[in-house]
Design an enzyme around this catalytic site. Structure first.
Site, PDB file in Angstrom:
ATOM      1  N   ASP A 169       0.901  -1.139   0.000  1.00  0.00           N
ATOM      2  CA  ASP A 169       0.000   0.000   0.000  1.00  0.00           C
ATOM      3  C   ASP A 169       0.945   1.195   0.000  1.00  0.00           C
ATOM      4  O   ASP A 169       1.537   1.534   1.034  1.00  0.00           O
ATOM      5  CB  ASP A 169      -0.863  -0.003   1.269  1.00  0.00           C
ATOM      6  CG  ASP A 169      -1.868   1.135   1.249  1.00  0.00           C
ATOM      7  OD1 ASP A 169      -1.505   2.234   0.789  1.00  0.00           O
ATOM      8  OD2 ASP A 169      -3.005   0.937   1.693  1.00  0.00           O
ATOM      9  N   HIS A 170       1.119   1.819  -1.149  1.00  0.00           N
ATOM     10  CA  HIS A 170       2.239   2.760  -1.249  1.00  0.00           C
ATOM     11  C   HIS A 170       2.050   3.983  -0.353  1.00  0.00           C
ATOM     12  O   HIS A 170       3.004   4.681  -0.066  1.00  0.00           O
ATOM     13  CB  HIS A 170       2.519   3.135  -2.707  1.00  0.00           C
ATOM     14  CG  HIS A 170       1.576   4.125  -3.311  1.00  0.00           C
ATOM     15  ND1 HIS A 170       0.325   3.777  -3.732  1.00  0.00           N
ATOM     16  CD2 HIS A 170       1.697   5.447  -3.562  1.00  0.00           C
ATOM     17  CE1 HIS A 170      -0.277   4.850  -4.228  1.00  0.00           C
ATOM     18  NE2 HIS A 170       0.529   5.885  -4.137  1.00  0.00           N
ATOM     19  N   HIS A 232      -5.764   2.666   1.003  1.00  0.00           N
ATOM     20  CA  HIS A 232      -4.953   3.805   1.449  1.00  0.00           C
ATOM     21  C   HIS A 232      -5.599   4.585   2.605  1.00  0.00           C
ATOM     22  O   HIS A 232      -4.962   4.892   3.597  1.00  0.00           O
ATOM     23  CB  HIS A 232      -4.750   4.814   0.308  1.00  0.00           C
ATOM     24  CG  HIS A 232      -4.137   4.238  -0.925  1.00  0.00           C
ATOM     25  ND1 HIS A 232      -3.164   3.281  -0.886  1.00  0.00           N
ATOM     26  CD2 HIS A 232      -4.333   4.509  -2.244  1.00  0.00           C
ATOM     27  CE1 HIS A 232      -2.796   2.983  -2.129  1.00  0.00           C
ATOM     28  NE2 HIS A 232      -3.494   3.707  -2.969  1.00  0.00           N
TER      29      HIS A 232
END
Ligand code: BG6
Length: 465
Positions: A169-170, A232
């Site tokens: 999950d950047h 996110h």
């Protein structure tokens, strides 16, 4: 034997905009990634030379560190293009032979593809002898819905050991997301007031000015709830709201985050209209690859409650959308107003495009007046050139962490499951209640209904709206 990262979806946006620039940066800094060969998997008919040439322009545009032809040449020699239809199970034997011929081992497999291909690739890799000893990185959304996500998780864990699966999950790699716990826990002024007695509401905004670009094939089946909220934004909410973990590493952190997700107040037919607003930007249905009668939401605003002692009845507002008037990702903690003539204190954590921290407070107007006015302390972290250069991009940081085997900042399956459950439940009830997908004009801050959702609680979005 050479360490190898294989990227499925090697001609997609993610690879060009994020993954290759991140690998280039690591090559330049001598980070973990510098030791890896890169195998790009794609269906198109390129030679490695052609692919390197195409990738050059993207790396030049998107790398954090200065681009030089010399450094790129050196870097690009590590990239090999392997043409393959990854949806064809028979094609994996060829890939295995290719690895053997080149002495490629110690694998990391990156699934930079739409979630509907995850299982096919996993099954294909299951036939490759060396693969199961490697690691796998999965992009979000993980699965297409709760059921497919569960099945995928079960199957992946049969092929790869659970501690070799990295669900990326950047947002968890972003500098200011990593900073949130430090700001909160190391400053008593915030730590002691991080609760329902002192906080009026919390707002998490992820506004984008871009539309679906050339990802409509994926986005139109996903929408903002699955694309941004389920992963996110719920991750960020759980970091903001969690109790102090025993340590800020791995299991301890995940455990506290998970407790928050499990404490989210469930939606019902009666409450859903006060909890969720879905919108679609004008012109979305004319975008290439979007169904002309699409009801996919490109905007979502939520009003959530975390039912525990710390946060009882404090609203957590989330909003995200495409084609809005600006790109801005931030978390605002709005403290309660205690004096009639003062305004709320606000702590704003700016995640992007600028990184920084802003605090709004009350002072006396200078001079003879006793009037109370608001002022701010505004720290711009990304304005310091040195910080910008020294701060790794989210993907660079997370790729490096996976290579080192550090798992703290990757999503765990139980968090994803809780996120799916919650978000799918809300969407289902929204549909059952026949609530509309509101159209909003491009370049605005989204549907008015989202503002009303806050107004009814005496709140409004903080900032420039
Ligand atoms: C991705 C979403 O995960 O995040 C995209 O799939 C979105 O739709 C992107 O645009 C936003 O990322 P960032 O880092 O630009 O905020």
């Amino acid at each position: 034997m050479k360490k190898t990262i294989t990227i499925f979806g090697g001609t997609g946006d993610l690879t060009f905009r994020k993954l290759l620039p991140a690998m280039y940066n690591m090559h330049v800094t001598g980070g973990e990634g510098a030791g890896y060969d890169i195998v790009i998997i794609g269906r198109r008919d390129y030679t490695s030379g052609e692919y390197r040439q195409i990738a050059r322009d993207w790396v030049k545009q998107f790398s954090r560190l200065p681009f030089t032809e010399e450094k790129y040449k050196d870097f690009s020699e590590k990239i090999e293009y392997y043409r393959m239809d990854f949806s064809d199970p028979a094609a994996y034997e060829g890939l295995e032979n290719y690895y053997k011929e080149r002495g490629l081992s110690e694998h990391i497999f990156y699934f930079a593809v739409a979630p509907r291909f995850f299982s096919t690739i996993a099954e294909g890799l299951d036939g490759i002898h060396e693969a199961g000893k490697g690691k796998v990185i999965l992009e979000k959304p993980f699965g297409e819905d709760l059921e497919s996500a569960k099945e995928l998780s079960r199957r992946l864990e049969e092929i790869f050991a659970p501690d070799r699966i990295y669900r990326i999950d950047h947002y968890l790699g972003k500098e200011m997301v990593r900073n949130m716990q430090i700001i909160r826990f190391t400053n008593p002024v915030f730590a002691n007031n991080w609760n329902r007695d002192a906080v009026s509401c919390i707002q998490i905004s992820a506004m984008e000015d871009v539309g679906v670009e050339n990802r409509a094939g994926y986005y139109d089946t996903s929408g903002a709830m699955k694309d941004m909220v389920q992963n996110h934004l719920l991750q960020i909410l759980s970091i903001v709201a969690m109790e102090r973990p025993a340590s800020f590493k791995g299991e301890d952190l995940h455990e506290e985050q998970l407790k928050v997700l499990k404490a989210l107040r469930p939606a019902s037919g009666e409450t859903i209209r006060d909890m969720l607003v879905l919108g679609q930007y004008e012109g979305y249905r004319e975008e290439k690859g979007v169904k002309p009668d699409s009801t996919t939401e490109t905007y979502a605003a939520l009003r959530l409650f975390v039912d525990n002692e710390r946060w009882q009845d404090v609203p957590f507002y989330i909003r995200t959308g495409k084609k809005l008037g600006r790109r801005e990702m931030e978390v605002a903690v709005i403290f309660r107003q205690t004096e009639e003539n003062g305004e709320n204190n606000v702590l704003l954590i700016k995640i992007q495009p600028m990184e920084g921290v802003y605090f709004q407070f009350n002072i006396k107007r200078p001079g003879e007046s006793e009037e109370v006015i608001q002022t701010k302390m505004d720290f711009c972290q990304s304005c310091v050139v040195e910080n910008r250069i020294n701060t790794p991009e989210a993907y660079e940081r997370l790729l490096g962490a996976c290579m080192r085997g550090e798992r703290s900042w990757f999503s765990q399956w139980d968090q994803i499951e809780a996120g799916w459950r919650y978000v799918s439940g809300m969407k289902r009830i929204y549909q059952e209640e026949n609530l509309p997908i509101v159209t909003y004009a491009q370049g605005t801050s989204g549907p008015e209904a989202a503002d009303q959702m806050l107004n009814t609680m005496g709140h409004s979005w903080f900032g420039q709206d």
